[in-house]
Design a protein around this motif. Structure first.
Motif, PDB file in Angstrom:
ATOM      1  N   SER A   1       0.740  -0.833   0.132  1.00  0.00           N
ATOM      2  CA  SER A   1       0.023  -0.394   0.020  1.00  0.00           C
ATOM      3  C   SER A   1       0.830   0.871   0.363  1.00  0.00           C
ATOM      4  N   THR A   2       0.194   2.785  -0.401  1.00  0.00           N
ATOM      5  CA  THR A   2       1.142   3.628  -0.306  1.00  0.00           C
ATOM      6  C   THR A   2      -0.123   4.614  -0.013  1.00  0.00           C
ATOM      7  N   GLY A   3       0.357   5.468   1.211  1.00  0.00           N
ATOM      8  CA  GLY A   3      -0.302   6.986   1.560  1.00  0.00           C
ATOM      9  C   GLY A   3      -1.046   6.695   2.861  1.00  0.00           C
ATOM     10  N   GLY A   4      -1.014   7.323   3.371  1.00  0.00           N
ATOM     11  CA  GLY A   4      -1.480   7.265   4.702  1.00  0.00           C
ATOM     12  C   GLY A   4      -0.533   6.689   5.947  1.00  0.00           C
ATOM     13  N   THR A   5       0.750   7.219   5.820  1.00  0.00           N
ATOM     14  CA  THR A   5       1.596   6.722   7.164  1.00  0.00           C
ATOM     15  C   THR A   5       2.158   7.616   7.817  1.00  0.00           C
ATOM     16  N   GLY A   6       1.796   8.931   7.600  1.00  0.00           N
ATOM     17  CA  GLY A   6       2.196   9.910   8.096  1.00  0.00           C
ATOM     18  C   GLY A   6       1.420  10.406   9.080  1.00  0.00           C
ATOM     19  N   LEU A   7       1.299  11.804  10.176  1.00  0.00           N
ATOM     20  CA  LEU A   7       1.497  11.542  11.099  1.00  0.00           C
ATOM     21  C   LEU A   7      -0.708  12.890  11.692  1.00  0.00           C
ATOM     22  N   THR A   8      -0.908  12.627  10.125  1.00  0.00           N
ATOM     23  CA  THR A   8      -1.890  13.768  10.434  1.00  0.00           C
ATOM     24  C   THR A   8      -3.338  12.734  11.259  1.00  0.00           C
ATOM     25  N   GLY A   9      -4.407  13.578  11.323  1.00  0.00           N
ATOM     26  CA  GLY A   9      -4.943  12.245  11.812  1.00  0.00           C
ATOM     27  C   GLY A   9      -6.434  12.106  10.659  1.00  0.00           C
ATOM     28  N   ARG A  10      -5.598  12.069   9.203  1.00  0.00           N
ATOM     29  CA  ARG A  10      -6.654  11.492   8.544  1.00  0.00           C
ATOM     30  C   ARG A  10      -5.156   9.951   7.771  1.00  0.00           C
ATOM     31  N   ASP A  11      -4.158   9.631   8.555  1.00  0.00           N
ATOM     32  CA  ASP A  11      -3.488   9.427   8.545  1.00  0.00           C
ATOM     33  C   ASP A  11      -3.481   7.627   9.490  1.00  0.00           C
TER      34      ASP A  11
ATOM     35  N   TYR B   1       2.503 -11.394   2.523  1.00  0.00           N
ATOM     36  CA  TYR B   1       3.172  -9.981   3.091  1.00  0.00           C
ATOM     37  C   TYR B   1       2.417  -8.828   2.662  1.00  0.00           C
ATOM     38  N   LEU B   2       2.299  -8.120   3.583  1.00  0.00           N
ATOM     39  CA  LEU B   2       1.995  -6.988   3.443  1.00  0.00           C
ATOM     40  C   LEU B   2       2.468  -6.074   3.607  1.00  0.00           C
ATOM     41  N   PHE B   3       2.858  -5.027   3.324  1.00  0.00           N
ATOM     42  CA  PHE B   3       3.862  -3.363   3.486  1.00  0.00           C
ATOM     43  C   PHE B   3       2.774  -2.269   3.066  1.00  0.00           C
ATOM     44  N   ALA B   4       3.527  -1.352   3.732  1.00  0.00           N
ATOM     45  CA  ALA B   4       2.361   0.302   4.220  1.00  0.00           C
ATOM     46  C   ALA B   4       3.613   1.061   3.587  1.00  0.00           C
ATOM     47  N   LEU B   5       3.683   1.936   3.241  1.00  0.00           N
ATOM     48  CA  LEU B   5       4.681   2.748   2.218  1.00  0.00           C
ATOM     49  C   LEU B   5       4.544   3.809   2.235  1.00  0.00           C
ATOM     50  N   PRO B   6       5.224   5.346   2.178  1.00  0.00           N
ATOM     51  CA  PRO B   6       4.753   6.749   1.868  1.00  0.00           C
ATOM     52  C   PRO B   6       3.696   6.684   1.098  1.00  0.00           C
ATOM     53  N   GLY B   7       2.921   8.212   0.789  1.00  0.00           N
ATOM     54  CA  GLY B   7       2.603   8.379  -0.089  1.00  0.00           C
ATOM     55  C   GLY B   7       2.612   9.595  -1.411  1.00  0.00           C
ATOM     56  N   SER B   8       4.027   8.841  -1.182  1.00  0.00           N
ATOM     57  CA  SER B   8       5.127  10.338  -2.487  1.00  0.00           C
ATOM     58  C   SER B   8       6.106   9.220  -3.507  1.00  0.00           C
ATOM     59  N   PRO B   9       5.832   9.072  -4.630  1.00  0.00           N
ATOM     60  CA  PRO B   9       6.479   8.281  -6.063  1.00  0.00           C
ATOM     61  C   PRO B   9       7.730   8.471  -5.317  1.00  0.00           C
ATOM     62  N   GLY B  10       8.566   9.277  -4.565  1.00  0.00           N
ATOM     63  CA  GLY B  10      10.301   8.922  -4.258  1.00  0.00           C
ATOM     64  C   GLY B  10       9.928   8.258  -3.435  1.00  0.00           C
ATOM     65  N   ALA B  11       9.497   8.173  -2.155  1.00  0.00           N
ATOM     66  CA  ALA B  11       9.019   6.833  -1.136  1.00  0.00           C
ATOM     67  C   ALA B  11       9.294   5.909  -1.606  1.00  0.00           C
ATOM     68  N   CYS B  12       8.364   5.310  -2.349  1.00  0.00           N
ATOM     69  CA  CYS B  12       7.565   4.373  -3.289  1.00  0.00           C
ATOM     70  C   CYS B  12       9.230   3.808  -4.264  1.00  0.00           C
ATOM     71  N   LYS B  13       9.335   4.335  -5.107  1.00  0.00           N
ATOM     72  CA  LYS B  13      11.103   4.346  -5.638  1.00  0.00           C
ATOM     73  C   LYS B  13      12.863   3.796  -5.055  1.00  0.00           C
ATOM     74  N   ASP B  14      11.758   4.985  -3.360  1.00  0.00           N
ATOM     75  CA  ASP B  14      13.111   4.250  -2.164  1.00  0.00           C
ATOM     76  C   ASP B  14      12.686   2.395  -1.938  1.00  0.00           C
ATOM     77  N   ALA B  15      11.801   2.826  -1.340  1.00  0.00           N
ATOM     78  CA  ALA B  15      11.674   1.173  -0.321  1.00  0.00           C
ATOM     79  C   ALA B  15      11.482   0.422  -1.830  1.00  0.00           C
ATOM     80  N   TRP B  16      10.792   0.368  -3.024  1.00  0.00           N
ATOM     81  CA  TRP B  16      11.341  -0.946  -4.037  1.00  0.00           C
ATOM     82  C   TRP B  16      12.588  -0.819  -4.339  1.00  0.00           C
ATOM     83  N   ASP B  17      13.186  -0.470  -4.369  1.00  0.00           N
ATOM     84  CA  ASP B  17      14.695  -0.286  -5.444  1.00  0.00           C
ATOM     85  C   ASP B  17      15.672  -0.763  -4.675  1.00  0.00           C
ATOM     86  N   GLU B  18      15.493  -0.103  -2.578  1.00  0.00           N
ATOM     87  CA  GLU B  18      15.839  -0.532  -2.029  1.00  0.00           C
ATOM     88  C   GLU B  18      15.720  -1.372  -1.188  1.00  0.00           C
TER      89      GLU B  18
END
Length: 180
Positions: A77-87, A134-151
């Protein structure tokens, strides 16, 4: 030090992508598109793709649906991993985990620190296992998705990766659910 053992065959895994957002749809889901491209370019199978609103119960329901589907090995999943009330994506993931992969979040933070410095503390990326999936929750930015996948994920979801990887233990993830 990790490496790819070229003497082993690549084993494609079936991956579902979930974008969590109240504002995105498939036409402007850049983070989901980033993950789909990387999954397919690596030779894996895109098993499904969906968008869910930022609602804990709705996210958990989608995760449970995919966990129950024997044609899905991994959910990202991507998005909703931050600190705001909607995350609430992390909480939804934890609602369904049988086991959390604690080091996933730690390694993601290390990767992020190298890219965005101390802003990495604002991410709550997480990983876990439920029902043999397996389940992975990633931040909602393309850069974070690239980093998580690539690294991280590109190696751990490659059976040839040494010294170890997630794919080689996949057949044993649900052994506790089977009759002894």
């Amino acid at each position: 030090m990790s490496r790819i053992d070229e003497n082993k065959d690549f084993i494609p895994v079936r991956i579902a992508i979930l974008t969590v957002s109240d504002t995105r749809d498939l036409s402007d889901d850049r983070s989901g598109d980033t993950l789909v491209a990387r999954v397919q370019n690596a030779g894996h199978i895109l098993a499904d793709r969906a968008i869910s609103r930022d609602d804990r119960a709705a996210i958990a329901s989608q995760l449970r649906s995919w966990i129950a589907n024997p044609d899905i090995d991994v959910v990202i999943s991507t998005g909703g991993t931050g600190l705001t009330g909607r995350d609430v994506t992390v909480e939804a993931h934890r609602d369904v985990y049988e086991k959390e992969i604690d080091a996933f979040g730690t390694v993601f933070t290390i990767v992020s620190m190298n890219k965005i410095g101390t802003s990495a503390v604002q991410s709550r990326a997480t990983g876990g296992v439920a029902g043999g999936t397996y389940l992975f929750a990633l931040p909602g930015s393309p850069g974070a998705c690239k980093d998580a996948w690539d690294e991280i994920l590109s190696n751990q979801l490659d059976f040839r990766h040494r010294p170890c990887n997630f794919v080689e233990i996949m057949p044993r993830l649900d052994e506790h659910l089977k009759r002894k």
